[in-house]
Design a protein around this motif. Structure first.
Motif, PDB file in Angstrom:
ATOM      1  N   TRP A 142       0.844  -1.184   0.000  1.00 34.72           N
ATOM      2  CA  TRP A 142       0.000   0.000   0.000  1.00 34.72           C
ATOM      3  C   TRP A 142       0.884   1.240   0.000  1.00 34.72           C
ATOM      4  CZ3 TRP A 142      -5.207   0.282  -0.594  1.00 34.72           C
ATOM      5  CH2 TRP A 142      -5.944  -0.893  -0.401  1.00 34.72           C
ATOM      6  N   PHE A 143       0.601   2.154  -0.910  1.00 43.80           N
ATOM      7  CA  PHE A 143       1.276   3.439  -0.985  1.00 43.80           C
ATOM      8  C   PHE A 143       0.253   4.546  -0.773  1.00 43.80           C
ATOM      9  CE2 PHE A 143       4.357   0.718  -2.812  1.00 43.80           C
ATOM     10  CZ  PHE A 143       5.584   1.365  -2.812  1.00 43.80           C
ATOM     11  N   ARG A 144       0.747   5.729  -0.431  1.00 45.40           N
ATOM     12  CA  ARG A 144      -0.120   6.890  -0.323  1.00 45.40           C
ATOM     13  C   ARG A 144       0.604   8.115  -0.861  1.00 45.40           C
ATOM     14  NH1 ARG A 144      -0.245   7.786   6.293  1.00 45.40           N
ATOM     15  NH2 ARG A 144       1.884   8.639   6.495  1.00 45.40           N
ATOM     16  N   GLN A 145      -0.176   9.091  -1.309  1.00 44.08           N
ATOM     17  CA  GLN A 145       0.402  10.301  -1.865  1.00 44.08           C
ATOM     18  C   GLN A 145      -0.481  11.491  -1.550  1.00 44.08           C
ATOM     19  OE1 GLN A 145       1.062  10.334  -6.125  1.00 44.08           O
ATOM     20  NE2 GLN A 145       2.768  11.763  -5.897  1.00 44.08           N
ATOM     21  N   ALA A 146       0.122  12.510  -0.952  1.00 42.32           N
ATOM     22  CA  ALA A 146      -0.547  13.768  -0.671  1.00 42.32           C
ATOM     23  C   ALA A 146      -0.117  14.799  -1.705  1.00 42.32           C
ATOM     24  CB  ALA A 146      -0.214  14.251   0.735  1.00 42.32           C
ATOM     25  N   PRO A 147      -0.927  15.848  -1.922  1.00 36.08           N
ATOM     26  CA  PRO A 147      -0.549  16.885  -2.889  1.00 36.08           C
ATOM     27  C   PRO A 147       0.814  17.490  -2.570  1.00 36.08           C
ATOM     28  CG  PRO A 147      -2.839  17.146  -2.248  1.00 36.08           C
ATOM     29  CD  PRO A 147      -2.261  16.093  -1.347  1.00 36.08           C
TER      30      PRO A 147
ATOM     31  N   VAL B  76       3.696   2.541   2.641  1.00 37.07           N
ATOM     32  CA  VAL B  76       3.323   2.485   4.051  1.00 37.07           C
ATOM     33  C   VAL B  76       3.289   1.072   4.606  1.00 37.07           C
ATOM     34  CG1 VAL B  76       2.069   4.665   3.971  1.00 37.07           C
ATOM     35  CG2 VAL B  76       0.847   2.527   3.524  1.00 37.07           C
ATOM     36  N   ALA B  77       2.988   0.069   3.789  1.00 37.16           N
ATOM     37  CA  ALA B  77       2.890  -1.295   4.277  1.00 37.16           C
ATOM     38  C   ALA B  77       3.001  -2.266   3.120  1.00 37.16           C
ATOM     39  CB  ALA B  77       1.565  -1.526   5.018  1.00 37.16           C
ATOM     40  N   CYS B  78       3.514  -3.462   3.396  1.00 37.48           N
ATOM     41  CA  CYS B  78       3.597  -4.491   2.364  1.00 37.48           C
ATOM     42  C   CYS B  78       3.513  -5.857   3.005  1.00 37.48           C
ATOM     43  CB  CYS B  78       4.890  -4.369   1.538  1.00 37.48           C
ATOM     44  SG  CYS B  78       6.406  -4.832   2.410  1.00 37.48           S
TER      45      CYS B  78
ATOM     46  N   SER C 143       2.713 -15.065   0.736  1.00 31.27           N
ATOM     47  CA  SER C 143       2.106 -15.951   1.723  1.00 31.27           C
ATOM     48  C   SER C 143       1.460 -15.207   2.884  1.00 31.27           C
ATOM     49  CB  SER C 143       3.141 -16.925   2.278  1.00 31.27           C
ATOM     50  OG  SER C 143       4.046 -16.265   3.140  1.00 31.27           O
ATOM     51  N   GLY C 144       1.751 -13.919   3.025  1.00 32.48           N
ATOM     52  CA  GLY C 144       1.270 -13.165   4.170  1.00 32.48           C
ATOM     53  C   GLY C 144       2.131 -13.294   5.401  1.00 32.48           C
ATOM     54  N   GLY C 145       3.220 -14.063   5.318  1.00 30.08           N
ATOM     55  CA  GLY C 145       4.066 -14.281   6.471  1.00 30.08           C
ATOM     56  C   GLY C 145       5.019 -13.146   6.766  1.00 30.08           C
ATOM     57  N   ILE C 146       5.374 -12.377   5.753  1.00 33.56           N
ATOM     58  CA  ILE C 146       6.282 -11.247   5.898  1.00 33.56           C
ATOM     59  C   ILE C 146       5.478  -9.967   5.781  1.00 33.56           C
ATOM     60  CG2 ILE C 146       8.300 -10.067   5.005  1.00 33.56           C
ATOM     61  CD1 ILE C 146       8.948 -12.735   6.247  1.00 33.56           C
ATOM     62  N   ARG C 147       5.654  -9.068   6.740  1.00 36.81           N
ATOM     63  CA  ARG C 147       4.992  -7.766   6.722  1.00 36.81           C
ATOM     64  C   ARG C 147       5.988  -6.687   7.121  1.00 36.81           C
ATOM     65  NH1 ARG C 147      -0.510  -9.346  10.133  1.00 36.81           N
ATOM     66  NH2 ARG C 147      -1.124 -11.126   8.823  1.00 36.81           N
ATOM     67  N   ASN C 148       5.975  -5.594   6.380  1.00 40.41           N
ATOM     68  CA  ASN C 148       6.827  -4.451   6.680  1.00 40.41           C
ATOM     69  C   ASN C 148       5.984  -3.185   6.680  1.00 40.41           C
ATOM     70  OD1 ASN C 148       9.431  -5.781   6.873  1.00 40.41           O
ATOM     71  ND2 ASN C 148       9.309  -6.073   4.658  1.00 40.41           N
ATOM     72  N   TYR C 149       6.404  -2.211   7.497  1.00 44.88           N
ATOM     73  CA  TYR C 149       5.659  -0.975   7.647  1.00 44.88           C
ATOM     74  C   TYR C 149       6.608   0.214   7.678  1.00 44.88           C
ATOM     75  CZ  TYR C 149       1.922  -4.096   9.207  1.00 44.88           C
ATOM     76  OH  TYR C 149       0.979  -5.095   9.292  1.00 44.88           O
ATOM     77  N   ALA C 150       6.125   1.334   7.174  1.00 44.58           N
ATOM     78  CA  ALA C 150       6.838   2.581   7.357  1.00 44.58           C
ATOM     79  C   ALA C 150       6.780   2.988   8.826  1.00 44.58           C
ATOM     80  CB  ALA C 150       6.232   3.678   6.484  1.00 44.58           C
ATOM     81  N   GLY C 151       7.825   3.674   9.283  1.00 43.03           N
ATOM     82  CA  GLY C 151       7.866   4.084  10.674  1.00 43.03           C
ATOM     83  C   GLY C 151       6.705   4.975  11.082  1.00 43.03           C
TER      84      GLY C 151
ATOM     85  N   PHE D 221      -1.182   0.768  11.642  1.00 49.46           N
ATOM     86  CA  PHE D 221      -1.713   0.097  10.459  1.00 49.46           C
ATOM     87  C   PHE D 221      -1.374  -1.386  10.500  1.00 49.46           C
ATOM     88  CE2 PHE D 221      -1.702   3.893   7.255  1.00 49.46           C
ATOM     89  CZ  PHE D 221      -2.394   4.656   8.172  1.00 49.46           C
ATOM     90  N   THR D 222      -2.269  -2.195   9.941  1.00 50.85           N
ATOM     91  CA  THR D 222      -2.040  -3.627   9.808  1.00 50.85           C
ATOM     92  C   THR D 222      -2.448  -4.075   8.415  1.00 50.85           C
ATOM     93  OG1 THR D 222      -2.463  -4.008  12.169  1.00 50.85           O
ATOM     94  CG2 THR D 222      -2.512  -5.923  10.709  1.00 50.85           C
ATOM     95  N   ILE D 223      -1.527  -4.718   7.698  1.00 50.20           N
ATOM     96  CA  ILE D 223      -1.834  -5.282   6.392  1.00 50.20           C
ATOM     97  C   ILE D 223      -2.084  -6.777   6.565  1.00 50.20           C
ATOM     98  CG2 ILE D 223       0.599  -5.673   5.791  1.00 50.20           C
ATOM     99  CD1 ILE D 223      -0.148  -4.962   2.884  1.00 50.20           C
ATOM    100  N   SER D 224      -3.080  -7.305   5.864  1.00 51.16           N
ATOM    101  CA  SER D 224      -3.434  -8.706   6.011  1.00 51.16           C
ATOM    102  C   SER D 224      -4.067  -9.233   4.733  1.00 51.16           C
ATOM    103  CB  SER D 224      -4.392  -8.912   7.192  1.00 51.16           C
ATOM    104  OG  SER D 224      -5.614  -8.223   6.980  1.00 51.16           O
ATOM    105  N   ARG D 225      -4.058 -10.551   4.607  1.00 58.00           N
ATOM    106  CA  ARG D 225      -4.694 -11.213   3.473  1.00 58.00           C
ATOM    107  C   ARG D 225      -5.958 -11.931   3.927  1.00 58.00           C
ATOM    108  NH1 ARG D 225      -1.625 -11.882  -1.225  1.00 58.00           N
ATOM    109  NH2 ARG D 225       0.532 -11.140  -1.033  1.00 58.00           N
TER     110      ARG D 225
END
Length: 126
Positions: free
Chosen positions: A36-41, A48-50, A54-62, A68-72
């Motif tokens: 997931w990405f985001r963009q402001a003007p 922000v998250a990936c 398999s859903g076993g690896i998750r990374n987040y922006a600080g 936030f939680t990313i899930s399948r």
């Protein structure tokens, strides 16, 4: 060509929550790593998250870690982004990104994805 459709955006008060969903036009999303990405003007697009295929690896922006939680969701073939404790900096357009890479235990929040959704607006305001 894989197409991705985001849903679940809208208006939320500071401190509130929204849940975004990403659905594909074809294939099963467990064949892809998703971010997931985001963009402001006036700002660059920010990862922000990936999650890996398999859903076993998750990374987040600080800036979103712990909020936030990313899930399948395999039953609905979607990838979700649960956003809690939202702040005005979350007022952006959010994009679901994908890259075909089945079975690879890896993901990144850097812009290394070749499929992009159209984006969905999130507004955090009182």
């Amino acid at each position: 060509q894989l197409q991705l459709v985001e849903s679940g955006g809208g208006l939320v008060q500071p401190g509130g929550s929204l849940r975004l969903s990403c659905a594909p036009s074809k294939d099963t999303l467990n064949l892809y790593r998703i971010a997931w990405f985001r963009q402001a003007p006036g700002k660059v697009r920010e990862g922000v998250a990936c999650t890996d295929s398999s859903g076993g690896i998750r990374n987040y922006a600080g800036t979103v870690k712990g909020r936030f939680t990313i899930s399948r969701d395999y039953a609905t073939n979607t990838v979700n982004l649960q956003m809690n404790s939202q702040t005005p900096e979350d007022t952006t357009v959010f994009y679901c990104n994908a890259k075909w890479n089945p079975g690879s235990p890896f993901c990144t929040i850097l812009p290394r994805y070749n499929y992009w959704g159209q984006g969905i607006r999130v507004t955090v305001s009182s």
